[in-house]
Write a protein that holds these residues in place. Structure first.
Motif, PDB file in Angstrom:
ATOM      1  N   ALA A  32      46.997  38.665  18.601  1.00 21.09           N
ATOM      2  CA  ALA A  32      47.126  39.617  17.484  1.00 21.09           C
ATOM      3  C   ALA A  32      47.390  41.055  17.917  1.00 21.09           C
ATOM      4  O   ALA A  32      47.168  41.977  17.128  1.00 21.09           O
ATOM      5  CB  ALA A  32      45.883  39.543  16.603  1.00 21.09           C
ATOM      6  N   MET A  33      47.863  41.252  19.144  1.00 21.48           N
ATOM      7  CA  MET A  33      48.248  42.587  19.629  1.00 21.48           C
ATOM      8  C   MET A  33      47.127  43.615  19.562  1.00 21.48           C
ATOM      9  O   MET A  33      47.372  44.808  19.369  1.00 21.48           O
ATOM     10  CB  MET A  33      49.471  43.110  18.846  1.00 21.48           C
ATOM     11  N   GLU A  34      45.899  43.137  19.717  1.00 19.26           N
ATOM     12  CA  GLU A  34      44.796  44.095  19.792  1.00 19.26           C
ATOM     13  C   GLU A  34      44.772  44.732  21.177  1.00 19.26           C
ATOM     14  O   GLU A  34      45.274  44.176  22.150  1.00 19.26           O
ATOM     15  CB  GLU A  34      43.460  43.384  19.525  1.00 19.26           C
ATOM     16  N   SER A 113      61.340  39.402  11.920  1.00 17.54           N
ATOM     17  CA  SER A 113      60.575  40.640  12.041  1.00 17.54           C
ATOM     18  C   SER A 113      59.158  40.379  11.533  1.00 17.54           C
ATOM     19  O   SER A 113      58.762  39.213  11.366  1.00 17.54           O
ATOM     20  CB  SER A 113      61.263  41.770  11.271  1.00 17.54           C
ATOM     21  N   PHE A 114      58.416  41.459  11.305  1.00 15.00           N
ATOM     22  CA  PHE A 114      57.014  41.338  10.894  1.00 15.00           C
ATOM     23  C   PHE A 114      56.927  40.595   9.551  1.00 15.00           C
ATOM     24  O   PHE A 114      57.544  41.024   8.565  1.00 15.00           O
ATOM     25  CB  PHE A 114      56.409  42.741  10.789  1.00 15.00           C
ATOM     26  N   VAL A 115      56.163  39.501   9.524  1.00 19.17           N
ATOM     27  CA  VAL A 115      56.178  38.609   8.353  1.00 19.17           C
ATOM     28  C   VAL A 115      55.635  39.257   7.081  1.00 19.17           C
ATOM     29  O   VAL A 115      55.969  38.834   5.979  1.00 19.17           O
ATOM     30  CB  VAL A 115      55.388  37.305   8.620  1.00 19.17           C
ATOM     31  N   ILE A 158      62.260  48.742   9.235  1.00 16.09           N
ATOM     32  CA  ILE A 158      62.695  48.514  10.618  1.00 16.09           C
ATOM     33  C   ILE A 158      61.494  48.731  11.530  1.00 16.09           C
ATOM     34  O   ILE A 158      60.977  49.851  11.626  1.00 16.09           O
ATOM     35  CB  ILE A 158      63.827  49.489  11.011  1.00 16.09           C
ATOM     36  N   ALA A 159      61.028  47.648  12.139  1.00 16.93           N
ATOM     37  CA  ALA A 159      59.917  47.785  13.086  1.00 16.93           C
ATOM     38  C   ALA A 159      60.502  48.215  14.430  1.00 16.93           C
ATOM     39  O   ALA A 159      61.424  47.582  14.948  1.00 16.93           O
ATOM     40  CB  ALA A 159      59.165  46.469  13.212  1.00 16.93           C
ATOM     41  N   TYR A 160      59.930  49.289  15.006  1.00 20.39           N
ATOM     42  CA  TYR A 160      60.534  49.975  16.155  1.00 20.39           C
ATOM     43  C   TYR A 160      59.431  50.337  17.131  1.00 20.39           C
ATOM     44  O   TYR A 160      58.789  51.367  16.915  1.00 20.39           O
ATOM     45  CB  TYR A 160      61.259  51.218  15.613  1.00 20.39           C
ATOM     46  N   VAL A 187      60.651  53.378   9.139  1.00 20.34           N
ATOM     47  CA  VAL A 187      60.658  53.028  10.559  1.00 20.34           C
ATOM     48  C   VAL A 187      59.197  52.793  10.926  1.00 20.34           C
ATOM     49  O   VAL A 187      58.380  53.713  10.903  1.00 20.34           O
ATOM     50  CB  VAL A 187      61.317  54.135  11.409  1.00 20.34           C
ATOM     51  N   ASP A 188      58.881  51.528  11.188  1.00 20.57           N
ATOM     52  CA  ASP A 188      57.492  51.111  11.419  1.00 20.57           C
ATOM     53  C   ASP A 188      57.214  51.180  12.920  1.00 20.57           C
ATOM     54  O   ASP A 188      57.630  50.310  13.684  1.00 20.57           O
ATOM     55  CB  ASP A 188      57.326  49.692  10.860  1.00 20.57           C
ATOM     56  N   GLU A 189      56.480  52.232  13.305  1.00 20.12           N
ATOM     57  CA  GLU A 189      56.228  52.473  14.730  1.00 20.12           C
ATOM     58  C   GLU A 189      54.828  52.002  15.139  1.00 20.12           C
ATOM     59  O   GLU A 189      54.100  52.703  15.848  1.00 20.12           O
ATOM     60  CB  GLU A 189      56.430  53.958  15.045  1.00 20.12           C
ATOM     61  N   LEU A 215      46.634  52.775  13.834  1.00 19.17           N
ATOM     62  CA  LEU A 215      45.726  52.933  14.982  1.00 19.17           C
ATOM     63  C   LEU A 215      45.279  51.565  15.500  1.00 19.17           C
ATOM     64  O   LEU A 215      44.518  51.474  16.452  1.00 19.17           O
ATOM     65  CB  LEU A 215      44.500  53.773  14.595  1.00 19.17           C
ATOM     66  N   SER A 216      45.769  50.500  14.869  1.00 16.80           N
ATOM     67  CA  SER A 216      45.300  49.155  15.208  1.00 16.80           C
ATOM     68  C   SER A 216      45.601  48.745  16.646  1.00 16.80           C
ATOM     69  O   SER A 216      44.837  48.014  17.258  1.00 16.80           O
ATOM     70  CB  SER A 216      45.927  48.122  14.277  1.00 16.80           C
ATOM     71  N   LYS A 217      46.741  49.204  17.177  1.00 17.81           N
ATOM     72  CA  LYS A 217      47.121  48.755  18.527  1.00 17.81           C
ATOM     73  C   LYS A 217      46.547  49.681  19.597  1.00 17.81           C
ATOM     74  O   LYS A 217      46.742  49.474  20.774  1.00 17.81           O
ATOM     75  CB  LYS A 217      48.645  48.666  18.666  1.00 17.81           C
TER      76      LYS A 217
HETATM   77  N1  PMP Z   1      53.710  46.646  11.441  1.00 21.03           N
HETATM   78  C1  PMP Z   1      53.956  45.821  12.449  1.00 21.03           C
HETATM   79  C2  PMP Z   1      55.330  45.774  13.025  1.00 21.03           C
HETATM   80  C3  PMP Z   1      52.943  45.001  12.926  1.00 21.03           C
HETATM   81  O1  PMP Z   1      53.214  44.134  13.929  1.00 21.03           O
HETATM   82  C4  PMP Z   1      51.644  45.066  12.372  1.00 21.03           C
HETATM   83  C5  PMP Z   1      50.484  44.245  12.843  1.00 21.03           C
HETATM   84  N2  PMP Z   1      50.721  43.045  13.394  1.00 21.03           N
HETATM   85  C6  PMP Z   1      51.450  45.955  11.299  1.00 21.03           C
HETATM   86  C7  PMP Z   1      52.502  46.739  10.871  1.00 21.03           C
HETATM   87  C8  PMP Z   1      50.149  46.031  10.562  1.00 21.03           C
HETATM   88  O2  PMP Z   1      49.165  46.688  11.238  1.00 21.03           O
HETATM   89  P1  PMP Z   1      47.835  47.192  10.566  1.00 21.03           P
HETATM   90  O3  PMP Z   1      47.761  46.684   9.160  1.00 21.03           O
HETATM   91  O4  PMP Z   1      46.753  46.661  11.431  1.00 21.03           O
HETATM   92  O5  PMP Z   1      47.918  48.690  10.596  1.00 21.03           O
END
Ligand code: PMP
Length: 356
Positions: A32-34, A113-115, A158-160, A187-189, A215-217
């Protein structure tokens, strides 16, 4: 007469498979990319003291003013933009879609991309259009422009770097999308800490640009804090669908405190990046494994027997993400999050044993 769920629950919701979170109790969790590192003892002590004094009998600051000030300074958010906070960036995705879900409105993204982009669009009653990536997972900008012209999307995501492929798209291609899109472009960073590239300084060029971070990652996945920066012209409306107390008292306090330790978070990201390099090298020299390049804190790899390898890893106590079957471009693919050096070694041993 009482009605049945099929008479009451919307068709698109009944047809959904919800987001599945597997049980990971007792496993080496690399799905889960923690961030694998806990905070040092002294910082945990500071958090404990803050929590002891927190006024949890009161609602949180609905505007999260202090936290936003700290975020602006630490993430270099330009002063002339507006910041919106979410209970994780997942919630921000939902707010954007709630605000734009007119009948027939379209969300456009790349695929795979992100589901959550597709999932939330669907349950908000929007139509999701996924434009296939090239076989090497680069963006097909011509196909994106054609799809934008055909579908006139309210939102483009766009996840980047991209999840689950791990790569950064070419900035010139994203720029073309920003120029062509009639609505907002997010743009999802989420993986910025491991990639370094950003659109946070491009708001002057693109009035329709929004930059999302989490801040999750960076070691705070359990807190749930995401943010969206952009022009107030757009965000003042999106803010109206935000529930007033969506970021809790504890999240605000703890995030403010942890963000004071930016050097620590940067050091953790640097360690993860060097482990990423080592893990990629090890995967590459493992017969039967084909890793893709990564600018994130995970590596996607292809193998001829993904299901068997996934099960073999699970049997040995390692949880990764099985993407085989999720999308035709991901046939045979598994995704492993970069863990600590020890976790990565355990994973590599288990992988080699599963291949044998
Ligand atoms: N965007 C992308 C591209 C992700 O991979 C993730 C988590 N897997 C999120 C957003 C969501 O992250 P969170 O809700 O933990 O901030």
């Amino acid at each position: 007469m009482a009605q049945k769920p099929e008479d009451i629950i919307r068709d698109e919701v009944r047809a959904l498979t919800g987001y599945h979170v597997p049980d990971s109790a007792g496993m080496v969790k690399l799905d889960a990319m923690e961030n694998p590192y806990r905070l040092p003892q002294d910082v945990r002590g500071q958090i404990a003291a803050l929590v002891a004094h927190a006024e949890i009998n009161r609602y949180p600051d609905a505007a999260a003013t202090r936290l936003k000030t700290v975020l602006r300074a630490t993430l270099n958010i330009p002063a002339d933009t507006t910041v919106l906070l979410g209970n994780g960036s997942d919630e921000i995705i939902q707010m954007l879609m709630l605000a734009t879900a007119r009948p027939g409105a379209v969300v456009l993204g790349v695929e795979p991309s992100f589901v959550m982009f597709r999932l939330v669009a669907t349950f908000c009653g929007m139509r999701y259009v996924g434009v296939p990536l090239q076989p090497d997972f680069s963006m097909d900008a011509d196909a994106m422009i054609a799809a934008i012209e055909e579908h006139r999307p309210a939102l483009v995501f766009i996840a980047y770097p991209n999840n689950p492929t791990g790569n950064l798209f070419e900035a010139v291609q994203i720029d073309r999308v920003l120029q062509a899109a009639p609505g907002m472009v997010v743009v999802d960073e989420a993986y910025h800490a491991f990639a370094g590239r950003t659109y946070m300084n491009r708001f002057g060029d693109y009035p329709n640009l929004l930059v999302m971070r989490t801040l999750s990652k960076s070691g705070l996945a359990g807190l749930r804090l995401g943010l969206l920066a952009g022009h107030s012209e757009w965000l003042r409306h999106v803010d109206k669908v935000r529930l007033p107390y969506n970021v809790s008292v504890l999240t605000q306090l703890v995030a403010e405190q942890v963000l004071q330790h930016q050097v620590l978070l940067d050091d953790q990201a640097a360690t993860i990046k060097s482990e990423r390099t080592r893990l990629h090298k090890e995967l590459k020299r493992t017969p039967g494994i084909m890793p893709f390049p990564s600018d994130a804190n995970f590596i996607l790899f292809r193998t001829a027997a993904a299901e068997r390898i996934f099960d073999g890893l699970k049997h040995r106590g390692i949880l990764v993400k099985n993407l085989h079957g999720a999308h035709s471009a991901l046939a045979g693919c598994l995704r492993v999050t970069v863990g600590t050096a020890e976790e990565n070694d355990t994973f590599l041993d288990a992988l080699r044993a599963s291949l044998a």
